[in-house]
Design a protein around this motif. Structure first.
Motif, mmCIF file in Angstrom:
data_model
loop_
_atom_site.group_PDB
_atom_site.id
_atom_site.type_symbol
_atom_site.label_atom_id
_atom_site.label_comp_id
_atom_site.label_asym_id
_atom_site.label_seq_id
_atom_site.Cartn_x
_atom_site.Cartn_y
_atom_site.Cartn_z
ATOM 1 N N ARG A 155 0.820 -1.218 0.000
ATOM 2 C CA ARG A 155 0.000 0.000 0.000
ATOM 3 C C ARG A 155 0.849 1.262 0.000
ATOM 4 N N LEU A 156 2.040 1.211 0.594
ATOM 5 C CA LEU A 156 2.917 2.376 0.654
ATOM 6 C C LEU A 156 3.945 2.317 -0.459
ATOM 7 N N LYS A 157 4.809 3.310 -0.511
ATOM 8 C CA LYS A 157 5.805 3.378 -1.580
ATOM 9 C C LYS A 157 6.902 2.329 -1.379
ATOM 10 N N PRO A 158 7.430 1.781 -2.466
ATOM 11 C CA PRO A 158 8.562 0.849 -2.359
ATOM 12 C C PRO A 158 9.877 1.613 -2.272
ATOM 13 N N ASN A 159 10.934 0.903 -1.914
ATOM 14 C CA ASN A 159 12.252 1.539 -1.966
ATOM 15 C C ASN A 159 12.751 1.574 -3.411
ATOM 16 N N ALA A 160 13.969 2.007 -3.599
ATOM 17 C CA ALA A 160 14.507 2.215 -4.954
ATOM 18 C C ALA A 160 14.586 0.925 -5.761
ATOM 19 N N TRP A 161 14.585 -0.218 -5.108
ATOM 20 C CA TRP A 161 14.650 -1.504 -5.815
ATOM 21 C C TRP A 161 13.283 -2.177 -5.908
ATOM 22 N N GLY A 162 12.220 -1.449 -5.596
ATOM 23 C CA GLY A 162 10.879 -1.973 -5.755
ATOM 24 C C GLY A 162 10.421 -2.903 -4.650
ATOM 25 N N LEU A 163 11.037 -2.820 -3.469
ATOM 26 C CA LEU A 163 10.691 -3.678 -2.340
ATOM 27 C C LEU A 163 9.852 -2.896 -1.336
ATOM 28 N N TYR A 164 8.776 -3.511 -0.865
ATOM 29 C CA TYR A 164 7.818 -2.824 0.005
ATOM 30 C C TYR A 164 7.990 -3.236 1.467
ATOM 31 N N ASP A 165 7.653 -2.297 2.359
ATOM 32 C CA ASP A 165 7.540 -2.573 3.802
ATOM 33 C C ASP A 165 8.840 -3.075 4.420
ATOM 34 N N MET A 166 9.969 -2.626 3.933
ATOM 35 C CA MET A 166 11.232 -3.033 4.526
ATOM 36 C C MET A 166 11.441 -2.421 5.908
ATOM 37 N N HIS A 167 10.815 -1.294 6.189
ATOM 38 C CA HIS A 167 10.994 -0.633 7.483
ATOM 39 C C HIS A 167 9.829 -0.849 8.441
ATOM 40 N N GLY A 168 8.707 -1.393 8.000
ATOM 41 C CA GLY A 168 7.549 -1.486 8.877
ATOM 42 C C GLY A 168 6.616 -2.620 8.521
ATOM 43 N N ASN A 169 5.439 -2.601 9.103
ATOM 44 C CA ASN A 169 4.378 -3.604 8.979
ATOM 45 C C ASN A 169 4.638 -4.774 9.925
ATOM 46 N N VAL A 170 5.579 -5.670 9.603
ATOM 47 C CA VAL A 170 6.031 -6.666 10.579
ATOM 48 C C VAL A 170 7.557 -6.726 10.544
ATOM 49 N N PHE A 171 8.142 -6.976 11.714
ATOM 50 C CA PHE A 171 9.565 -7.288 11.758
ATOM 51 C C PHE A 171 9.799 -8.573 10.969
ATOM 52 N N GLU A 172 10.999 -8.722 10.432
ATOM 53 C CA GLU A 172 11.281 -9.847 9.545
ATOM 54 C C GLU A 172 12.437 -10.691 10.079
ATOM 55 N N TRP A 173 12.136 -11.965 10.345
ATOM 56 C CA TRP A 173 13.185 -12.898 10.739
ATOM 57 C C TRP A 173 14.213 -13.046 9.612
ATOM 58 N N VAL A 174 15.480 -13.138 9.978
ATOM 59 C CA VAL A 174 16.524 -13.501 9.024
ATOM 60 C C VAL A 174 17.200 -14.772 9.533
ATOM 61 N N SER A 175 18.106 -15.330 8.758
ATOM 62 C CA SER A 175 18.622 -16.663 9.072
ATOM 63 C C SER A 175 19.648 -16.680 10.200
ATOM 64 N N ASP A 176 20.326 -15.568 10.451
ATOM 65 C CA ASP A 176 21.495 -15.568 11.328
ATOM 66 C C ASP A 176 21.175 -15.737 12.810
ATOM 67 N N TRP A 177 22.051 -16.468 13.508
ATOM 68 C CA TRP A 177 22.120 -16.359 14.952
ATOM 69 C C TRP A 177 22.659 -14.976 15.298
ATOM 70 N N TYR A 178 22.208 -14.429 16.415
ATOM 71 C CA TYR A 178 22.646 -13.092 16.813
ATOM 72 C C TYR A 178 24.069 -13.131 17.365
ATOM 73 N N ALA A 179 24.858 -12.138 16.957
ATOM 74 C CA ALA A 179 26.203 -11.931 17.490
ATOM 75 C C ALA A 179 26.548 -10.467 17.269
ATOM 76 N N GLN A 180 27.645 -10.036 17.841
ATOM 77 C CA GLN A 180 28.124 -8.696 17.532
ATOM 78 C C GLN A 180 28.325 -8.580 16.026
#
Length: 214
Positions: A132-157
């Motif tokens: 519904r909102l604007k995409p970023n420069a590469w055409g991807l939507y909701d990268m900053h909001g809506n739901v947090f997004e799990w990624v594959s990594d274990w957390y570390a510094q």
């Protein structure tokens, strides 16, 4: 594929310790979902929709643990014969930044938040339909909001590896990125969050990547 500056750099004074140091990362090519995984997509692959906000097929699936997000990618891979997975932290931030060196993928201007991001000031305390909102420069939507997004990594510094970096082999928490309908406006491209991989919350979802055909 490409290289970028990962982490929180000199473009802002509001860096957290786990976002430093800024460093060059180079990635091999991959595809990433234009949207967060929707409930329609989830229902075609998984037996049960866990979402708290079941308001329509084109809403992001929410209330998803890291393990269930990974299971979705594994099941989809078997159904399609393609290689799906959760993105690494580096892949996620590379796509979020979409060539930028600013706090947000759309710059540093807080007045533009409502054009790109569902967060606590404009979300009506709920997820919203994807796209519904604007995409970023590469055409991807909701990268900053809506739901947090799990990624594959274990957390570390912050990982200082330059080429295709991944998190440690084991750990206590997995990383999730981006922002959510209940987050504040300070969720930047470099913001890192962590949670037990069994954690399920109405603000947690994901998007997936696909390895290119070789």
């Amino acid at each position: 594929k490409g290289c970028f500056e990962m982490g929180c750099g000199p473009w802002t004074s509001q860096c957290l310790a786990n976002e430093k140091p800024v460093h060059i990362v180079c990635l091999d090519s991959f595809w990433i979902g234009v949207f967060e995984v929707t409930q329609n997509q989830w229902n075609k692959v998984m037996p049960h929709n866990p979402s708290k906000f079941q308001k329509g097929n084109d809403y992001p699936v929410d209330n998803v643990s890291w393990y269930k997000a990974r299971e979705f990618a594994i099941r989809l891979s078997k159904l399609t014969g393609k290689e799906f997975s959760l993105p690494t932290e580096a892949q996620w931030e590379y796509c979020c930044r979409s060539g930028t060196k600013t706090r947000f993928s759309f710059g540093n201007d807080l007045k533009r938040l409502d054009d790109y991001m569902w967060y606590d000031d404009n979300s009506d305390r709920s997820t919203q339909r994807v796209g519904r909102l604007k995409p970023n420069a590469w055409g991807l939507y909701d990268m900053h909001g809506n739901v947090f997004e799990w990624v594959s990594d274990w957390y570390a510094q912050s990982n200082k590896s330059k080429t295709n970096p991944r998190g440690p082999r084991s750990g206590a928490a997995r990383v999730f990125r981006g922002g959510a309908w209940n987050s504040r406006s300070n969720v930047y491209a470099s913001t890192r969050n962590k949670g037990n991989p069994m954690l399920r919350r109405e603000y947690l979802g994901f998007r997936i990547i696909c390895a290119p055909v070789k």
